[in-house]
Write a protein that holds these residues in place. Structure first.
Motif, PDB file in Angstrom:
ATOM      1  N   SER A 170       0.847  -1.186   0.000  1.00 48.96           N
ATOM      2  CA  SER A 170       0.000   0.000   0.000  1.00 48.96           C
ATOM      3  C   SER A 170       0.893   1.251   0.000  1.00 48.96           C
ATOM      4  CB  SER A 170      -0.905  -0.001   1.238  1.00 48.96           C
ATOM      5  OG  SER A 170      -0.121   0.122   2.416  1.00 48.96           O
ATOM      6  N   ASN A 184      -1.916   1.065  -3.001  1.00 47.30           N
ATOM      7  CA  ASN A 184      -2.049   0.423  -4.304  1.00 47.30           C
ATOM      8  C   ASN A 184      -2.417   1.503  -5.317  1.00 47.30           C
ATOM      9  OD1 ASN A 184      -2.781  -1.059  -6.587  1.00 47.30           O
ATOM     10  ND2 ASN A 184      -3.542  -2.771  -5.349  1.00 47.30           N
ATOM     11  N   LYS A 198      -2.516   1.731  -8.635  1.00 52.69           N
ATOM     12  CA  LYS A 198      -3.456   1.441  -9.719  1.00 52.69           C
ATOM     13  C   LYS A 198      -4.883   1.340  -9.189  1.00 52.69           C
ATOM     14  CE  LYS A 198      -0.117  -0.986 -12.662  1.00 52.69           C
ATOM     15  NZ  LYS A 198       0.207  -2.272 -13.341  1.00 52.69           N
ATOM     16  N   LEU A 199      -5.039   0.652  -8.056  1.00 57.10           N
ATOM     17  CA  LEU A 199      -6.373   0.486  -7.499  1.00 57.10           C
ATOM     18  C   LEU A 199      -6.948   1.819  -7.037  1.00 57.10           C
ATOM     19  CD1 LEU A 199      -8.657  -1.374  -6.593  1.00 57.10           C
ATOM     20  CD2 LEU A 199      -7.443  -1.693  -4.429  1.00 57.10           C
ATOM     21  N   ILE A 200      -6.121   2.633  -6.369  1.00 55.30           N
ATOM     22  CA  ILE A 200      -6.613   3.923  -5.876  1.00 55.30           C
ATOM     23  C   ILE A 200      -7.008   4.824  -7.037  1.00 55.30           C
ATOM     24  CG2 ILE A 200      -5.897   6.039  -4.707  1.00 55.30           C
ATOM     25  CD1 ILE A 200      -4.328   4.330  -2.762  1.00 55.30           C
ATOM     26  N   ALA A 223      -7.870   3.838 -10.035  1.00 54.15           N
ATOM     27  CA  ALA A 223      -9.061   3.282 -10.677  1.00 54.15           C
ATOM     28  C   ALA A 223     -10.314   3.577  -9.858  1.00 54.15           C
ATOM     29  CB  ALA A 223      -8.889   1.780 -10.868  1.00 54.15           C
ATOM     30  N   LEU A 224     -10.228   3.384  -8.530  1.00 52.48           N
ATOM     31  CA  LEU A 224     -11.386   3.663  -7.682  1.00 52.48           C
ATOM     32  C   LEU A 224     -11.725   5.147  -7.680  1.00 52.48           C
ATOM     33  CD1 LEU A 224     -10.734   1.352  -4.592  1.00 52.48           C
ATOM     34  CD2 LEU A 224     -12.414   1.046  -6.396  1.00 52.48           C
TER      35      LEU A 224
END
Length: 733
Positions: free
Chosen positions: A426, A428, A430-432, A434-435
Motif C-alpha cells: 500500500s 495500491n 493502480k487500485l486507488i 481506478a477507484l
C-alpha cells in the motif's frame, strides 16, 4: 405528459451537456488522490504461513489422535487464530523483536507534546499545579508505553484462516520490507514457542496433581500392607494351631527367623553408622564384621598415637598427618563398601521375609481354618492388592507425564517463512487511481443529472423539455452586443432571414400545431373556432426576456398576415410602452379602472411602426391591486371583444412567482409560452412556474417553452432585474 421510458439518446445528450461538470468533478477527485499517492509512505506486507496439526502431536504415541470430528477440528483451528491474536502472543512478539525500541512501533511524542516541550508549557503547567497544591502531571509509565506498542503492532498485523483449511496466514505491515518479514517470522516463532511452553506447563500441572495422588496412594498402600502384616504376625500361633499344618509351622519359623535377622541387621547397620559418625572406626568395623576395615581402623589408631607423640611442626608430624589423611580416605571407602555389602544383606533378608509372608498368605488362604479368619485375611489382602494396583498405575502415569513434558513439540509448523517483499502493498496506486476515477465519474454523472434536473440553470432546449415536460422547446439564439440602436425584437423585421427570426417562426409553427391538435381535445364550438386565439407569454422571474419574446412573436404573426394584437398585461411594471416609445398616460390600466359606460369605445390600439402589429400598452402604473383588475369582468369583456376582430392576441404577463396576475391571465388563453433565460433561472423555479401556470390553464390548453439565450445587456428592455421587490410596495419604485 411525463414518460417513464428511458431514452438513451436523451441521457447521452445530458452527459454531453454536462461534460464540463463531469470533467471538473473528475479532476477534483483525482487530484487529491494523486497528491495522496505522492506523499503517502509506502507500506510493505510480508506473510508467514503456518499449518495446524488439528489432531495434536504426541512423540511418545504418534498414532494417537485426540479427536477426529470435523467440527471440533475446525473449532480448534479457529481457536488457534484467536490465540495468535491474543495480547499475550503480541506481547511475546514485542519482547522477541524488541519493538519497544523500534523507531516505527516504539513510543513516539505527538506533535502537541513536542510543541509543549519546546515551549516549556508542560513544565509551566506542573509549576502551576504545584502552586495550587496539586500533584504534578506524571509521565506515562512503562505499561502505557508497552500498551501503545501493542496497539500499533495489532494494527500492523493481519491474522486469518485460509478458507476451511488448517492453514493460518500471519501478515505484518511495515515501512521497511525487512522489518515486515522479521515481525511476521517473530510472530510465528513466538506463537510456536508459547504453544510448546503451554503444552509442557499443562502436562507438568497434571503431573503435579498425579504426584499428590500418588503420595496419598502410597500412604494408603503402606497402611494396608502393615495392617495385613500385623494381622498375620499377631495370629501366627493361632493359624498354626487351627490349621495343624506342618507347612504353616515351617513358614512361621522361617518368617520369625527372617524378622529377627532383619531387626538385628538393621540395628547392626545403625550402630556401625553411629560409630563411624563418631570416628570410632574400630567399633564400626567390629559391628560390620569386616576384617579389612578393622585392620585399617587399628592402623589409624596407631598413627594417631604416633602423631600425638611427634614434635609440633616437625617433618615427622607432617608426614604422619598426611599418612593419617590418606588412611582416612581408605577407611571411608572401605566403610562405604562394607555398608553397601551389609545393606545388600539386609535387602536379601527383607526379600526373604517378603517371600515368607507371601507364602504364608497363600498357605493360610488354602488351609482349613475358620471362615471368619479366612474372610478377614482375604479382605485385608484384597484391599492391599487393590491399593497396590492403584499406586502402580498412578506411578506409571506420573513417569509417562514426566517423559511427555520433556519431549513436547508444537501442534503448528511453519509452512512458508515470510520473505522481505519486493513491492509495496500500500498504497495500491493502480487500485486507488481506478477507484478514484470510477468514483469521480459516478459522482460526476450523479451531479450532472442533479444539475440537469434540479440544481443548475437550464442550458439547452432538451434540458428545458426534461425539466417542465414539454415537447420540442424552442431555443432563441444569442445575439451580439454591438447592434447600434436596433433592439432585439427589431430583427424579426430588419433581419427576417436571421437565426433569431427563424427561431420565432419555429415557435409560431409550434403554437399553430398545438392549437390545431388541441381543438378536438378542448371541444370548442364552431363559433369559438372562428374567434382569435389568445397566446400568453409568461416567465418564472423578471429579467428572462419575456417582453422581448412577446413583441418578437407578435411581429412574426403580423408579418405572416395575421391580424395581431399585443397587450401589455404586466400592470405591476409595464415595459411595452418603453419599447415602442409610446406615451404612458393612457392604456389598459386606465380602461380597467374607469367607470365609463360600457358602450363607450375601449382604449385604441397603436400601430407598430415596423409591422402591422397593433399594441395596447399598460398605461401608468396602477395604485390598486392589479389582480383585481385582471380578474374583473371588464378585462374578460375586453378579451372577448378583441377575439372577434384579431386572429392572434399576444398577452405580455408579469412573472409567475412574484405575483398572482398571470394565474388569472392563464384562464383566458389558448396557448401559453414559458420563457426561460439560459443558465440563469434555477430549475426548481422553472418547474414551479410551469406547474403553477398549468394548474390554471383550461383543459386542452398546452404549455410551450422558449429557451432565451439573449444577453441581458443586448437591449434596453431586457428585463426587470432579479429582485422581486420591484413588484411590491411603493408604486413609484
Amino acid at each position: 405528459m411525463q414518460s417513464t421510458e428511458i431514452d438513451l439518446n436523451e441521457m447521452l445528450g445530458i452527459l454531453r451537456r454536462q461534460s464540463r461538470l463531469i470533467l471538473i468533478t473528475l479532476m477534483l477527485v483525482l487530484l487529491p488522490a494523486i497528491a495522496y499517492l505522492l506523499v503517502a509512505t509506502p507500506m510493505y506486507r510480508a506473510t508467514s504461513l503456518i499449518s495446524i496439526d488439528a489432531g495434536g502431536s504426541n512423540l511418545l504415541d504418534p498414532g494417537s489422535v485426540e479427536n477426529s470430528q470435523s467440527a471440533i477440528l475446525n473449532s480448534r483451528v479457529d481457536g488457534e487464530v484467536e490465540v495468535l491474536r491474543a495480547d499475550a502472543t503480541v506481547m511475546a512478539v514485542v519482547e522477541k523483536a524488541d519493538l519497544i525500541n523500534d523507531p516505527e512501533f516504539g513510543p513516539k511524542l505527538g506533535l502537541g507534546q513536542k510543541v509543549s516541550i519546546a515551549l516549556g508549557i508542560e513544565s509551566m503547567g506542573n509549576r502551576l499545579r504545584q502552586a495550587v497544591g496539586l500533584r504534578p502531571k506524571e509521565d506515562a509509565g512503562s505499561a502505557a508505553l508497552v500498551s501503545n506498542t501493542i496497539t500499533k503492532l495489532k494494527a500492523a498485523t493481519d491474522i486469518r484462516r485460509r478458507g476451511l483449511t488448517y492453514l493460518i496466514s500471519v501478515s505484518a505491515t511495515s515501512e521497511n520490507p525487512e522489518r515486515a518479514a522479521a515481525i511476521a517470522n517473530a510472530y510465528v516463532e513466538a506463537y510456536i514457542a508459547r504453544q510448546v511452553i503451554t503444552k509442557s506447563a499443562s502436562i507438568i500441572a497434571a503431573r503435579d496433581v498425579l504426584q499428590s495422588q500418588t503420595r496419598i496412594a502410597q500412604v494408603e498402600l503402606t497402611r494396608l500392607e502393615n495392617g495385613l502384616n500385623t494381622f498375620i504376625d499377631d495370629n501366627l500361633a493361632r493359624f498354626e494351631e487351627e490349621s495343624n499344618s506342618t507347612a504353616i509351622a515351617a513358614l512361621r519359623q522361617q518368617l520369625e527367623s527372617a524378622k529377627s535377622s532383619k531387626v538385628k541387621s538393621i540395628e547392626t547397620l545403625a550402630n556401625a553408622r553411629d560409630a563411624a559418625a563418631r570416628n570410632d572406626w574400630v567399633t564400626a568395623a567390629a559391628a560390620l564384621g569386616d576384617s579389612a576395615l578393622e585392620s585399617l581402623a587399628r592402623e589409624r589408631q596407631q598413627l594417631e598415637n604416633r602423631l600425638r607423640g611427634a614434635q609440633t611442626g616437625s617433618q615427622g608430624q607432617v608426614d604422619l598427618q598426611n599418612a593419617l589423611e590418606s588412611l582416612e580416605k581408605d577407611l571411608n571407602q572401605r566403610l562405604t563398601q562394607a555398608q553397601s555389602t551389609f545393606e545388600a544383606q539386609v535387602s536379601s533378608i527383607t526379600e526373604a521375609e517378603t517371600r515368607a509372608r507371601e507364602q504364608m498368605r497363600e498357605a493360610l488362604l488354602s488351609s482349613d481354618m475358620s471362615s471368619s479368619v479366612i474372610s478377614d485375611l482375604f479382605n485385608l489382602q484384597q484391599s492391599a492388592s487393590i491399593a497396590r494396583n492403584q499406586y502402580q498405575q498412578l506411578l506409571a502415569r506420573v513417569q509417562d507425564l514426566n517423559a511427555m513434558a520433556n519431549v513436547q513439540i508444537a501442534d503448528a509448523r511453519v509452512v512458508s517463512e515470510a520473505l522481505p517483499p519486493i513491492s509495496a502493498a500500500s498504497p495500491n496506486k493502480k487500485l486507488i487511481i481506478a477507484l478514484a476515477a470510477a468514483t469521480a465519474i459516478g459522482l460526476g454523472i450523479v451531479i450532472a443529472f442533479l444539475n440537469e434536473y434540479y440544481i443548475g440553470g437550464v442550458s439547452s432546449a432538451a434540458q428545458l423539455g426534461n425539466v417542465i415536460q414539454v415537447s420540442a422547446p424552442i431555443a432563441v439564439p444569442a445575439l451580439t452586443l454591438d447592434r447600434g440602436d436596433r433592439l432585439l425584437a427589431d430583427d424579426i423585421v430588419a433581419q427576417p432571414l436571421s437565426q433569431y427570426a427563424e427561431s420565432f417562426r419555429k415557435l409560431r409553427l409550434a403554437i399553430d400545431s398545438t392549437l390545431h391538435h388541441g381543438i378536438k381535445e378542448r371541444g370548442l364550438t364552431p363559433e369559438a373556432l372562428k374567434k382569435g386565439k389568445v397566446i400568453l407569454i409568461c416567465s418564472a422571474l423578471p429579467g428572462e426576456g419575456k417582453t422581448t419574446t412577446a413583441i418578437a412573436l407578435a411581429r412574426t404573426y403580423a408579418i405572416a398576415g395575421k391580424r395581431t394584437l399585443l397587450i401589455d398585461c404586466d400592470l405591476r411594471k409595464p415595459s411595452v410602452a418603453k419599447y415602442f416609445d409610446l406615451p404612458q398616460d393612457h392604456g389598459l390600466i386606465d380602461y380597467l379602472v374607469t367607470d365609463a359606460h360600457e358602450n363607450e369605445p375601449i382604449v385604441k390600439p397603436i400601430l407598430d411602426p415596423m409591422s402591422e402589429l397593433e399594441v395596447i400598452s399598460a398605461g401608468a402604473r396602477s395604485s390598486r391591486p392589479t389582480d383585481q383588475l385582471i380578474n374583473s369582468p371588464k378585462f374578460t369583456a375586453l378579451i372577448d371583444a378583441v377575439r372577434d376582430f384579431y386572429h392572434v392576441i399576444v398577452l405580455d404577463s408579469p412573472p409567475l412567482l412574484p405575483v398572482v396576475d398571470t394565474r388569472y391571465l392563464a384562464q383566458n388563453c389558448d396557448a401559453a409560452i414559458q420563457v426561460v433565460r439560459f443558465a440563469n433561472t434555477t430549475q426548481g423555479e422553472v418547474r414551479d412556474a410551469a406547474n403553477q401556470v398549468r394548474e390554471y390553464l383550461a383543459p386542452g390548453v398546452k404549455l410551450l417553452a422558449v429557451l432565451n439565450r439573449q444577453d441581458k445587456a443586448a437591449g434596453k428592455l431586457s428585463g426587470y432585474g432579479s429582485a422581486y421587490s420591484g413588484y411590491y410596495g411603493d408604486p413609484n419604485s
